[in-house]
Design an enzyme around this catalytic site. Structure first.
Site, PDB file in Angstrom:
ATOM      1  N   ARG A   1      46.093  38.505   0.763  1.00 31.00           N
ATOM      2  CA  ARG A   1      45.660  39.816   0.242  1.00 31.00           C
ATOM      3  C   ARG A   1      46.686  40.391  -0.746  1.00 31.00           C
ATOM      4  O   ARG A   1      46.965  41.583  -0.753  1.00 31.00           O
ATOM      5  CB  ARG A   1      45.451  40.820   1.378  1.00 31.00           C
ATOM      6  CG  ARG A   1      44.340  40.475   2.330  1.00 31.00           C
ATOM      7  CD  ARG A   1      42.975  40.549   1.645  1.00 31.00           C
ATOM      8  NE  ARG A   1      41.911  40.478   2.611  1.00 31.00           N
ATOM      9  CZ  ARG A   1      41.443  39.330   3.110  1.00 31.00           C
ATOM     10  NH1 ARG A   1      41.935  38.170   2.698  1.00 31.00           N
ATOM     11  NH2 ARG A   1      40.468  39.338   4.007  1.00 31.00           N
TER      12      ARG A   1
ATOM     13  N   SER B   1      38.036  45.735   6.097  1.00 28.51           N
ATOM     14  CA  SER B   1      39.292  45.880   6.852  1.00 28.51           C
ATOM     15  C   SER B   1      40.168  46.936   6.189  1.00 28.51           C
ATOM     16  O   SER B   1      40.322  46.937   4.967  1.00 28.51           O
ATOM     17  CB  SER B   1      40.069  44.563   6.856  1.00 28.51           C
ATOM     18  OG  SER B   1      39.361  43.578   7.551  1.00 28.51           O
TER      19      SER B   1
ATOM     20  N   GLU C   1      45.237  47.914   3.379  1.00 28.24           N
ATOM     21  CA  GLU C   1      44.563  47.106   2.345  1.00 28.24           C
ATOM     22  C   GLU C   1      43.889  48.037   1.355  1.00 28.24           C
ATOM     23  O   GLU C   1      43.537  47.648   0.256  1.00 28.24           O
ATOM     24  CB  GLU C   1      43.450  46.248   2.992  1.00 28.24           C
ATOM     25  CG  GLU C   1      43.827  44.857   3.322  1.00 28.24           C
ATOM     26  CD  GLU C   1      42.596  43.955   3.469  1.00 28.24           C
ATOM     27  OE1 GLU C   1      41.533  44.214   2.884  1.00 28.24           O
ATOM     28  OE2 GLU C   1      42.723  42.970   4.182  1.00 28.24           O
TER      29      GLU C   1
END
Ligand code: EPU
Length: 266
Positions: free
Chosen positions: A142, A191, A260
């Protein structure tokens, strides 16, 4: 989610962006790039500056097994195209709602793979307004060299592989099955936190007692604790829940959960 902004600019082409950046630099404005807006949070009071929305950068071309897409193209559109041409490589991204530009910046993916696995060349404009083409940029979990940087991705090339349609379809079904344990509705980011090394963020948040936790119109999903469900219209309330989770998880487990979600201007 979030409040109003001073300027909302929708460029039609790369030349437009070069002009916008020169304008921004002359005026001294702050700015950020909006792809599909799937993982972005702006305070309710708004953002003082310029938002560059890439939705009209939508050209796509195919050269053998290399798909070249402008940054505003939705991932789903690229997956459909790759299926039509029996090209494999994007299956791990099925169900991700973002634009390809946003996906590359955060190296979106699932446990079956991430977009960085197939990225060849990236074209972007930096803070000074220079157009740069780079082969094989850095990608991590990520993470990419573009994350939290003042750059605008304009075009990416994706190196795909010829494959049988059946093979592609079974990979799509496998990835789609991962979503069974994740809530779809109402509005949410996917998420919220990255998984810290060796642990699952959802498990930590559940163990900290947050499953189903509700604050005003915001709820931590009762089925997957790393999802925050937005039943209202306040970014500040969501921010409060994100902070509350981070603080408690740190207090209990000494682990700093990294968001995130791109939180801008709080
Ligand atoms: N778990 C809990 N409690 C929870 C949630 C999860 O204990 O409330 C545990 C369970 O043991 C479960 C395990 O965590 O089996 C894994 O959960 P899941 O399969 O949903 O995977 P994840 O690690 O939470 C990651 C990605 C997702 C991606 C899935 C599937 C991150 C931060 N998230 O989730 O990506 O869809 O794997 O590959 O890496 C996204 O980035 O927006 C996203 C949805």
């Amino acid at each position: 989610m979030g409040g109003k902004v001073d300027w909302f600019v929708i460029p039609e082409c790369v030349e437009d962006i070069l002009e916008i950046i020169s304008f921004i630099n002359n005026e001294g404005y702050d700015w950020f790039v909006l792809g599909n807006g799937s993982k972005i949070l702006i305070p309710d009071r708004g953002f003082s500056g310029v938002v560059i929305y890439t939705s009209r950068l939508k050209n796509i071309s195919l050269d053998e097994n290399v798909l070249i897409a402008e940054s505003g193209v939705p991932i789903g559109e690229l997956i459909n195209l790759s299926i039509r041409h029996s090209l494999s490589g994007l299956e791990p991204l099925v169900g991700i709602p973002g634009s390809i530009g946003g996906a590359v910046v955060m190296n979106a993916g699932t446990r079956y793979g991430s977009i960085g696995d197939v990225v060849g060349t990236v074209e972007f404009i930096n803070n000074e307004g220079t157009l740069i083409v780079k082969n094989g940029p850095y990608f991590g979990y990520r993470d990419s060299e573009f994350k939290n940087k003042k750059v605008i991705l304009t075009r990416v090339s994706l190196r795909l592989k010829r494959a049988y349609l059946d093979e592609i379809k079974s990979k799509l079904i496998l990835t789609a099955s991962l979503r069974k344990t994740q809530p779809k509705y109402p509005k949410q980011f996917g998420s919220v936190f990255k998984n810290p090394p060796g642990v699952n963020a959802g498990r930590l948040i559940e163990e900290a007692g947050f499953k189903g936790f509700t604050y005003r119109n915001v709820q931590v999903s009762p089925i997957h604790a790393n999802f925050i469900l937005n039943y209202g219209d306040s970014a500040d309330d969501i921010y409060y829940v994100i902070n509350t989770i981070q603080e408690k998880v740190y207090r209990l487990f000494n682990i700093k959960l990294e968001s995130e979600v791109n939180i801008i201007g709080f």
